[in-house]
Design an enzyme around this catalytic site. Structure first.
Site, PDB file in Angstrom:
ATOM      1  N   TRP A  32      32.525  96.852 132.275  1.00 61.81           N
ATOM      2  CA  TRP A  32      31.676  97.219 133.406  1.00 61.81           C
ATOM      3  C   TRP A  32      31.349  96.042 134.316  1.00 61.81           C
ATOM      4  O   TRP A  32      30.880  96.230 135.425  1.00 61.81           O
ATOM      5  CB  TRP A  32      30.383  97.838 132.885  1.00 61.81           C
ATOM      6  CG  TRP A  32      30.481  99.323 132.827  1.00 61.81           C
ATOM      7  CD1 TRP A  32      31.252 100.057 131.972  1.00 61.81           C
ATOM      8  CD2 TRP A  32      29.797 100.260 133.669  1.00 61.81           C
ATOM      9  NE1 TRP A  32      31.079 101.396 132.231  1.00 61.81           N
ATOM     10  CE2 TRP A  32      30.182 101.550 133.263  1.00 61.81           C
ATOM     11  CE3 TRP A  32      28.880 100.140 134.716  1.00 61.81           C
ATOM     12  CZ2 TRP A  32      29.702 102.714 133.876  1.00 61.81           C
ATOM     13  CZ3 TRP A  32      28.401 101.291 135.312  1.00 61.81           C
ATOM     14  CH2 TRP A  32      28.814 102.565 134.899  1.00 61.81           C
TER      15      TRP A  32
ATOM     16  N   TYR B  78      39.176  95.655 130.096  1.00 62.18           N
ATOM     17  CA  TYR B  78      38.239  96.735 130.380  1.00 62.18           C
ATOM     18  C   TYR B  78      36.800  96.250 130.339  1.00 62.18           C
ATOM     19  O   TYR B  78      36.445  95.438 129.484  1.00 62.18           O
ATOM     20  CB  TYR B  78      38.416  97.849 129.346  1.00 62.18           C
ATOM     21  CG  TYR B  78      37.527  99.030 129.600  1.00 62.18           C
ATOM     22  CD1 TYR B  78      37.875  99.962 130.561  1.00 62.18           C
ATOM     23  CD2 TYR B  78      36.326  99.201 128.914  1.00 62.18           C
ATOM     24  CE1 TYR B  78      37.055 101.052 130.817  1.00 62.18           C
ATOM     25  CE2 TYR B  78      35.507 100.288 129.165  1.00 62.18           C
ATOM     26  CZ  TYR B  78      35.876 101.208 130.117  1.00 62.18           C
ATOM     27  OH  TYR B  78      35.072 102.288 130.368  1.00 62.18           O
TER      28      TYR B  78
HETATM   29  N1  LIG Z   1      30.595 103.809 119.427  1.00 59.17           N
HETATM   30  C1  LIG Z   1      30.690 103.899 120.741  1.00 59.17           C
HETATM   31  N2  LIG Z   1      31.343 102.961 121.431  1.00 59.17           N
HETATM   32  C2  LIG Z   1      31.428 103.042 122.775  1.00 59.17           C
HETATM   33  C3  LIG Z   1      30.829 104.128 123.463  1.00 59.17           C
HETATM   34  C4  LIG Z   1      30.156 105.116 122.717  1.00 59.17           C
HETATM   35  O1  LIG Z   1      29.640 106.108 123.271  1.00 59.17           O
HETATM   36  N3  LIG Z   1      30.081 104.958 121.364  1.00 59.17           N
HETATM   37  N4  LIG Z   1      30.923 104.175 124.839  1.00 59.17           N
HETATM   38  C5  LIG Z   1      32.064 103.535 125.452  1.00 59.17           C
HETATM   39  C6  LIG Z   1      31.928 103.467 126.893  1.00 59.17           C
HETATM   40  S1  LIG Z   1      31.640 104.963 127.683  1.00 59.17           S
HETATM   41  C7  LIG Z   1      32.084 102.325 127.606  1.00 59.17           C
HETATM   42  S2  LIG Z   1      32.145 102.425 129.317  1.00 59.17           S
HETATM   43  C8  LIG Z   1      32.274 101.019 126.958  1.00 59.17           C
HETATM   44  C9  LIG Z   1      31.554  99.866 127.675  1.00 59.17           C
HETATM   45  O2  LIG Z   1      32.052  98.646 127.276  1.00 59.17           O
HETATM   46  P1  LIG Z   1      31.968  97.332 128.202  1.00 59.17           P
HETATM   47  O3  LIG Z   1      32.038  97.707 129.638  1.00 59.17           O
HETATM   48  O4  LIG Z   1      32.962  96.367 127.704  1.00 59.17           O
HETATM   49  O5  LIG Z   1      30.492  96.824 127.865  1.00 59.17           O
HETATM   50  P2  LIG Z   1      29.528  95.811 128.621  1.00 59.17           P
HETATM   51  O6  LIG Z   1      28.494  95.428 127.605  1.00 59.17           O
HETATM   52  O7  LIG Z   1      29.036  96.389 129.888  1.00 59.17           O
HETATM   53  O8  LIG Z   1      30.438  94.535 128.891  1.00 59.17           O
HETATM   54  C10 LIG Z   1      30.474  93.880 130.108  1.00 59.17           C
HETATM   55  C11 LIG Z   1      30.581  92.380 129.871  1.00 59.17           C
HETATM   56  O9  LIG Z   1      30.863  91.744 131.110  1.00 59.17           O
HETATM   57  C12 LIG Z   1      30.061  90.580 131.245  1.00 59.17           C
HETATM   58  N5  LIG Z   1      29.879  90.353 132.694  1.00 59.17           N
HETATM   59  C13 LIG Z   1      28.991  90.933 133.510  1.00 59.17           C
HETATM   60  N6  LIG Z   1      29.143  90.479 134.772  1.00 59.17           N
HETATM   61  C14 LIG Z   1      30.155  89.596 134.758  1.00 59.17           C
HETATM   62  C15 LIG Z   1      30.767  88.779 135.766  1.00 59.17           C
HETATM   63  O10 LIG Z   1      30.402  88.791 136.920  1.00 59.17           O
HETATM   64  N7  LIG Z   1      31.813  87.992 135.363  1.00 59.17           N
HETATM   65  C16 LIG Z   1      32.246  87.952 134.082  1.00 59.17           C
HETATM   66  N8  LIG Z   1      33.279  87.178 133.801  1.00 59.17           N
HETATM   67  N9  LIG Z   1      31.656  88.695 133.106  1.00 59.17           N
HETATM   68  C17 LIG Z   1      30.629  89.504 133.436  1.00 59.17           C
HETATM   69  C18 LIG Z   1      28.778  90.924 130.516  1.00 59.17           C
HETATM   70  O11 LIG Z   1      28.103  89.758 130.132  1.00 59.17           O
HETATM   71  C19 LIG Z   1      29.310  91.755 129.338  1.00 59.17           C
HETATM   72  O12 LIG Z   1      29.586  90.955 128.231  1.00 59.17           O
HETATM   73  O13 LIG Z   1      31.824 101.103 125.591  1.00 59.17           O
HETATM   74  C20 LIG Z   1      32.439 102.170 124.869  1.00 59.17           C
HETATM   75  N10 LIG Z   1      32.107 102.065 123.464  1.00 59.17           N
HETATM   76  N1  LIG Z   2      20.961 103.562 129.870  1.00 56.93           N
HETATM   77  C1  LIG Z   2      22.293 103.664 129.874  1.00 56.93           C
HETATM   78  N2  LIG Z   2      22.887 104.635 130.611  1.00 56.93           N
HETATM   79  C2  LIG Z   2      24.229 104.760 130.617  1.00 56.93           C
HETATM   80  C3  LIG Z   2      25.057 103.864 129.899  1.00 56.93           C
HETATM   81  C4  LIG Z   2      24.419 102.852 129.109  1.00 56.93           C
HETATM   82  O1  LIG Z   2      25.072 102.050 128.424  1.00 56.93           O
HETATM   83  N3  LIG Z   2      23.046 102.794 129.132  1.00 56.93           N
HETATM   84  N4  LIG Z   2      26.427 103.981 129.954  1.00 56.93           N
HETATM   85  C5  LIG Z   2      27.009 104.723 131.063  1.00 56.93           C
HETATM   86  C6  LIG Z   2      28.392 105.088 130.752  1.00 56.93           C
HETATM   87  S1  LIG Z   2      29.576 103.882 130.824  1.00 56.93           S
HETATM   88  C7  LIG Z   2      28.773 106.354 130.450  1.00 56.93           C
HETATM   89  S2  LIG Z   2      30.419 106.682 130.152  1.00 56.93           S
HETATM   90  C8  LIG Z   2      27.804 107.459 130.413  1.00 56.93           C
HETATM   91  C9  LIG Z   2      28.039 108.349 129.180  1.00 56.93           C
HETATM   92  O2  LIG Z   2      27.331 109.521 129.241  1.00 56.93           O
HETATM   93  P1  LIG Z   2      27.358 110.523 128.002  1.00 56.93           P
HETATM   94  O3  LIG Z   2      28.644 110.407 127.305  1.00 56.93           O
HETATM   95  O4  LIG Z   2      26.990 111.876 128.504  1.00 56.93           O
HETATM   96  O5  LIG Z   2      26.147 109.919 127.155  1.00 56.93           O
HETATM   97  P2  LIG Z   2      25.812 109.742 125.608  1.00 56.93           P
HETATM   98  O6  LIG Z   2      24.484 109.036 125.631  1.00 56.93           O
HETATM   99  O7  LIG Z   2      26.910 109.098 124.859  1.00 56.93           O
HETATM  100  O8  LIG Z   2      25.660 111.205 125.034  1.00 56.93           O
HETATM  101  C10 LIG Z   2      24.826 112.179 125.656  1.00 56.93           C
HETATM  102  C11 LIG Z   2      24.325 113.179 124.663  1.00 56.93           C
HETATM  103  O9  LIG Z   2      25.385 113.948 124.115  1.00 56.93           O
HETATM  104  C12 LIG Z   2      25.039 114.330 122.802  1.00 56.93           C
HETATM  105  N5  LIG Z   2      26.206 114.667 121.996  1.00 56.93           N
HETATM  106  C13 LIG Z   2      26.992 113.811 121.320  1.00 56.93           C
HETATM  107  N6  LIG Z   2      27.972 114.477 120.660  1.00 56.93           N
HETATM  108  C14 LIG Z   2      27.798 115.791 120.943  1.00 56.93           C
HETATM  109  C15 LIG Z   2      28.483 116.983 120.573  1.00 56.93           C
HETATM  110  O10 LIG Z   2      29.473 116.985 119.851  1.00 56.93           O
HETATM  111  N7  LIG Z   2      28.021 118.151 121.085  1.00 56.93           N
HETATM  112  C16 LIG Z   2      26.949 118.202 121.910  1.00 56.93           C
HETATM  113  N8  LIG Z   2      26.578 119.389 122.377  1.00 56.93           N
HETATM  114  N9  LIG Z   2      26.261 117.092 122.256  1.00 56.93           N
HETATM  115  C17 LIG Z   2      26.687 115.909 121.788  1.00 56.93           C
HETATM  116  C18 LIG Z   2      24.358 113.104 122.268  1.00 56.93           C
HETATM  117  O11 LIG Z   2      23.483 113.445 121.232  1.00 56.93           O
HETATM  118  C19 LIG Z   2      23.650 112.550 123.468  1.00 56.93           C
HETATM  119  O12 LIG Z   2      22.285 112.885 123.468  1.00 56.93           O
HETATM  120  O13 LIG Z   2      26.469 106.949 130.361  1.00 56.93           O
HETATM  121  C20 LIG Z   2      26.211 105.980 131.379  1.00 56.93           C
HETATM  122  N10 LIG Z   2      24.800 105.734 131.380  1.00 56.93           N
HETATM  123 MO   LIG Z   3      31.508 104.578 129.987  1.00 60.62          MO
END
Ligand SMILES: Nc1nc2c(c(=O)[nH]1)N[C@H]1C(S)=C(S)[C@@H](COP(=O)(O)OP(=O)(O)OC[C@H]3O[C@@H](n4cnc5c(=O)[nH]c(N)nc54)[C@H](O)[C@@H]3O)O[C@H]1N2
Ligand SMILES: Nc1nc2c(c(=O)[nH]1)N[C@H]1C(S)=C(S)[C@@H](COP(=O)(O)OP(=O)(O)OC[C@H]3O[C@@H](n4cnc5c(=O)[nH]c(N)nc54)[C@H](O)[C@@H]3O)O[C@H]1N2
Ligand SMILES: [Mo]
Length: 766
Positions: free
Chosen positions: A115, A113
C-alpha cells in the site's frame, strides 16, 4: 493563538499540520471539513513512531563481506552494517548489473506489492516499477491480496471490480429508496476509514445511520456481528465462515421454487440462467442449513422478503479471500439477477459498501495524477499471492485464468512500499523460500519485520518529509501534501534513490524525463490530470493556484447515482464488457477452462478447511483475520494509537465466552493459537457477538518469531499469518485465502516471552 497549518493526506484521512513559531511541525489535527475523521494517523509525528525509522543505508553483514547469496539462512538474524549512500548505491547498481548480465531481467522480481503511502508521485510501488522498466523490465505481479478472486472472476460475469466499485448506488439514494439491506460480511466502518490515495470526507458511518433513520431494515449475514453499526437494530444471521455461497444458492432455490424470480429481467439482461437453474436441484434451504448453520425457515422467509421489497445486497471482500472465493461473489450476482432489481434506485447489488470510503460516494468521478510506469518488456508474472510458490518452485507450471504459465527463477527481489511479512500467508513457509534469492532489497521508512529480513535496506522519507499530491477515487478534494519537516536521518525520497541508481546504470535521462525536481513532476502530473478531468466535466484550478491554496475542490456533477441504471435503461447501447454484453449467470468462457475448482456457474464447493471439515476435529475453531481497526495493515503498528489496543503487548483475539470457558480461558489471558503450520500468542477478548466456533484475530501485529532459527517458531505478537494457509483460491484466480483457516486455542501459562517486534535490529561495524 492559532498557528499556521498545512494539509497532509494519508490513506486513512487528511490531517492539518500545525507548526510552532520557529516553523517546526508540532502536531496533527483532524481535517476540519471531515464529518467522521480517523484517529489512525494523529501520532504520525510522535517520537514513538520516529524511533523505528531506518536512518542510514544498511547492508546485511554477510552480504557486505562475502557478496550476493552469502549465508541466506542468516537473513533476519545477523547484524546490519550502516554504509554511506554512495557506497550502498554503487554496490546495489553493481548487483543489478550482475543479475541482468548473468540471468537477464527475467530473474528480477519487482512485484513489490504493498500500500505504500498516499501521494501520487512518491507512490513507492509505482516508483519501483518505473525504475525497473527503465532498466529493461522485471517479473511483475497480477491482481491484489485484497481482491484476488473477485478481480479475475468479475470481468467474466459482470464488469471489472474497479468499474463496479466506482459506480455504487449512492448512500442518499439507499436511504430514500432501499427498504431491505442484506449484507454478507457487514459494513465495517472501521474499514471505511481508508481510501487508497487519501480519504477526505468519511461518509460510510453517516450513510449507514442515515439509512437506519430513514427506516431501512438491515440483515447482516456474518460470523462476527461487530462488523455493522447503524446506530439501531440489525438482524444478525450468524453464518459459518466460508459458506455464504451455499446460503445464496438456497435463496436462489427458494425464489425459483416459489416462482418469485424475475423472468423478464433474466431474459433481457442475463445469459445462462436455465443452465444454472438446473444445478439448483436439491440445494434447498434444508440443504443450506446443514452447511451454513442458518435455520432453513429463515432462509425461505428471507428469500420471500427480498422478492417482495426493494432490496440491496452487499458483500465484504473478505468472503473472496477464501478457498473458492469466487463463488460467493458469483452467487451474489446471480441472486441479484434473479431478484431483477439491478439498475433500480436502492435495489440490486454492491460489491462491498464497507471495505473502503469509496463505494456510495456522492462526489464526482474524475482523474487524478498518476506516475507513468513505462512499459515492461518481460512477460513473466505471478498472481500476487503465489510469491512463495514462485521462489520454491522455479520452472513449475501454474494455472491462471484459462492459461498455463511457468514460475520464473528469481535471483533478486526488489521491494518498495510493502510488507510481505505482513501480507503473505503461512509466514513460516515464506521464511524458507526467502533463502532462495541472491539479493533482497527494501526501501523502507521503518525497521519492519520484512526490512529486518533484507540484504539492502535503503531509508525512505515519509510523506511528511516531501511534497506530493493526495488524490483518491471519488473523493471531493485534491490535497497539496506540503513537506512538513526535514527527512529523519539520511532518508531520501524513493524517486531520488531510484534516480541515483538509474544514473549509475546509464538510464538516468529516461528515468527523469529531464525533470530536475519533484515540483516539476507534481506540476506535470497534476496538469495532465486536470485536462483529463475537464473532459469528464470536472473542473480543477491550475497547478499554481492549487498549490498555493493547499487544496482543490473537484467541481462537477456526480452522475449516475444508481449503479447500472444506464444498462437497465438500454442494455444494447450500454452493454456490459462481458462476452455476451450481459450478466453471465453461466459463463461459457470459464466453463471452457475445465477447472474442477471453478465451474461455469456459481456453486458451493467445500473449502479445504472449514467447520464442516474433518480437520475441525483437531482444530475446531475457524480463525478469521480481518483488517485492523486501529491502523492500515501493518503501518503504524508501533504508534501509540495501535499499541493502546494491545493486551499484555499482544494482539487481542476475539472468541465466544462459551469457547473460552470450555478451554479455561478468561478475558485478558494470554493464549496460544496453533495448527500444523504454526503458532502465535495473542490475548483473549470475549464477545457474544461472534459465532461459537469462530475466532477473530485482526492482522497488523508485526511478525515476531521467538526463535528465528527454528522452522516453526512461536510467533509472540499475534500475527495471524503465522497460521494461515498459502494456496490459491482456485485455478482461475490463484487469489489469497487468508480467511480459510482452522486453529485450536489454549491458555498460555508459561512465562510470557518479550515482544521484540518493535525493537531495532542489531548493527555492527565492519
Ligand atoms: N491473514 C490475512 N492477511 C492479509 C489480509 C487478511 O485479510 N488476512 N489482507 C491482505 C490485504 S487485503 C492486503 S491489501 C495486504 C496489505 O499488505 P501491505 O500493503 O504489504 O501492508 P502495509 O503494512 O500497508 O505495508 C506497506 C509498507 O510500505 C511502507 N511504506 C509506506 N510508505 C512508503 C514510502 O513512501 N516508501 C517506501 N519505500 N515504503 C513505504 C510501510 O512502512 C509498510 O511497511 O495484506 C494482506 N494480508
Ligand atoms: N482500518 C482499516 N481499514 C481497512 C484496511 C486496514 O488495514 N485497516 N485495509 C483495507 C484493505 S487493503 C482492504 S482489501 C479492505 C478489506 O475489506 P474486507 O475484506 O471487507 O474487510 P475484513 O475486515 O477483512 O472483513 C470484513 C468482515 O467480513 C467478515 N467475514 C469474514 N469471513 C466471512 C465469511 O466467510 N462470511 C461472512 N458472511 N463474513 C465473513 C469478517 O468477520 C469481517 O467482519 O479493507 C480496507 N480497510
Ligand atoms: Mo487489501
Amino acid at each position: 493563538m492559532t498557528h499556521q497549518r498545512t494539509l497532509t493526506a494519508a490513506h486513512w484521512g487528511v490531517y492539518e499540520v500545525e507548526y510552532d513559531d520557529a516553523g517546526n511541525a508540532t502536531k496533527l489535527h483532524p481535517f476540519s471539513k471531515d464529518p467522521d475523521p480517523s484517529p489512525i494517523g494523529l501520532h504520525m509525528l510522535s517520537d514513538e513512531v520516529s524511533r523505528l525509522r531506518v536512518l542510514r543505508p544498511s547492508i546485511r553483514k554477510s552480504w557486505l563481506e562475502k557478496g550476493p547469496g552469502a549465508n541466506p539462512e542468516l537473513r533476519g538474524q545477523e547484524p546490519f552494517v550502516e554504509v554511506p549512500w554512495d557506497e550502498a548505491l554503487d554496490l546495489l547498481a553493481g548487483e543489478l548489473k550482475r543479475v541482468k548480465e548473468t540471468y537477464s531481467n527475467h530473474a528480477i522480481f519487482g512485484g513489490s506489492y504493498g500500500w505504500s503511502s498516499a501521494g501520487r508521485f512518491h507512490h513507492a510501488q509505482s516508483q519501483v516499477k518505473r525504475f525497473l522498466n527503465c532498466y529493461g523490465g522485471f517479473v511483475r505481479h497480477q491482481d491484489s491480496y485484497s481482491l484476488g478472486a473477485a478481480r479475475v472472476l468479475m470481468p467474466h460475469i459482470a464488469a471489472s471490480m474497479e468499474e463496479l466499485m466506482a459506480m455504487h448506488t449512492r448512500w442518499d439514494v439507499l436511504a430514500k429508496e432501499c427498504k431491505l439491506f442484506v449484507t454478507f460480511g457487514g459494513v465495517p466502518h472501521k474499514n471505511a476509514q481508508i481510501n487508497a490515495g487519501g480519504a477526505t470526507l468519511h461518509h460510510v458511518k453517516g450513510g449507514l445511520y442515515g439509512m437506519r433513520e430513514a427506516g431501512v431494515r438491515f440483515v447482516n449475514v456474518t460470523p462476527t456481528a461487530e462488523d455493522l453499526d447503524n446506530g439501531g437494530d440489525v438482524e444478525w444471521l450468524a453464518i459459518r465462515p466460508n459458506t455464504d455461497a451455499a446460503l445464496m444458492l438456497a435463496l436462489c432455490h427458494t425464489l425459483l421454487a416459489e416462482n418469485l424470480h424475475d423472468r423478464a429481467f433474466l431474459d433481457r439482461y442475463t445469459v445462462g440462467f436455465d443452465k444454472f437453474a438446473a444445478t439448483l436441484k436439491g440445494k434447498d434451504a434444508a440443504w443450506a442449513e446443514k452447511i451454513t448453520g442458518i435455520p432453513a425457515h429463515r432462509i425461505v422467509t428471507l428469500a420471500r422478503e427480498m422478492a417482495a421489497t426493494r432490496t440491496m445486497l452487499s458483500i465484504g471482500w473478505s468472503l473472496q479471500r477464501s478457498h473458492h472465493g469466487e463463488q460467493p461473489f458469483w452467487a451474489l450476482v446471480t441472486l441479484a439477477c434473479m431478484l431483477g432489481q439491478i439498475g433500480l434506485p436502492g435495489g440490486g447489488f454492491g460489491v462491498g459498501y464497507g471495505p473502503v470510503n469509496l463505494m456510495g460516494s456522492p462526489h464526482p468521478r474524475y482523474s487524478g495524477p498518476t506516475l507513468p510506469q513505462g512499459s515492461n518488456p518481460v512477460p513473466d508474472f505471478i498472481p500476487v499471492a503465489r510469491f512463495t510458490d514462485m521462489l520454491l518452485h522455479p520452472g513449475e507450471r501454474f494455472d491462471y485464468n484459462g492459461k498455463s504459465h511457468a514460475y520464473p527463477d528469481i535471483r533478486l527481489v526488489y521491494w518498495a512500499g510493502g510488507n510481505p511479512y505482513h501480507h503473505h500467508q503461512d509466514l513460516n513457509r515464506l521464511r524458507t523460500a526467502w533463502r532462495k534469492p541472491d539479493t533482497i532489497v527494501f526501501h523502507e521508512q521503518f525497521w519492519t519485520p520484512a526490512a529486518k529480513m533484507a540484504d539492502f535496506v535503503l531509508p525512505a522519507t515519509t510523506s511528511l518529509e516531501r511534497d506530493d499530491i493526495g488524490y483518491g477515487t471519488r473523493e471531493p478534494y485534491v490535497i497539496a501534501m506540503k513537506k512538513a519537516r526535514e527527512p529523519i536521518g539520511e532518508s531520501r525520497d524513493d524517486y531520488t534513490i531510484f534516480n541515483a541508481l538509474a544514473e549509475r546504470l546509464g538510464v538516468g535521462a529516461a528515468h527523469s524525463e529531464g525533470r530536475k525536481t519533484a515540483q516539476e513532476w507534481l506540476e506535470h502530473l497534476y496538469e495532465e490530470a486536470r485536462v483529463k478531468s475537464a473532459k469528464a466535466g470536472v473542473a480543477l484550478p491550475p497547478y499554481a493556484e492549487f498549490w498555493e491554496a493547499g487544496i482543490a475542490e473537484a467541481k462537477g456533477e456526480s452522475r449516475d447515482p444508481v449503479m447500472l441504471a444506464a444498462f437497465r435503461a438500454d442494455p444494447e447501447k450500454n452493454k456490459l464488457k462481458t462476452p455476451s454484453g450481459k450478466f453471465e449467470i453461466f459463463s461459457e468462457t470459464i466453463a471452457s477452462f475445465g477447472y474442477d475448482d471453478c465451474p461455469g456457474h456459481a456453486t458451493w464447493l467445500e473449502p479445504i478447511e472449514w467447520l464442516g471439515a474433518k480437520t475441525a476435529e483437531r482444530y475446531p475453531l475457524h480463525m478469521l483475520s480481518d483488517q485492523p481497526a486501529d491502523k492500515l495493515h501493518s503501518q503504524l503498528d508501533h504508534s501509540p494509537h495501535s499499541r493502546a489496543t494491545k493486551i499484555k503487548g499482544r494482539q487481542p483475539i476475539t472468541l465466544h465466552p462459551d469457547d473460552a470457558t470450555a478451554r479455561g480461558i478468561a478475558a485478558g489471558d494470554l493464549v496460544r493459537v496453533f495448527n500444523d503450520r504454526g503458532a502465535c500468542l495473542a490475548a483473549a477478548r470475549l464477545s457474544d457477538r461472534i459465532r461459537r466456533g469462530v475466532v477473530r484475530l485482526s492482522t497488523g501485529a508485526w511478525f515476531d518469531p521467538a526463535d528465528a532459527g527454528s522452522n516453526r517458531p512461536l510467533e509472540k505478537h499475534g500475527n495471524p499469518n503465522a497460521l494461515t494457509l498459502d494456496i490459491g483460491a482456485s485455478k482461475l484466480s490463484q487469489g489469497c485465502i487468508a480467511q480459510t483457516c482452522l486453529v485450536e486455542i489454549e491458555r498460555y501459562d508459561g512465562p510470557a516471552p518479550v515482544v521484540t517486534a518493535h525493537q531495532l535490529p542489531a548493527f555492527a561495524g565492519r
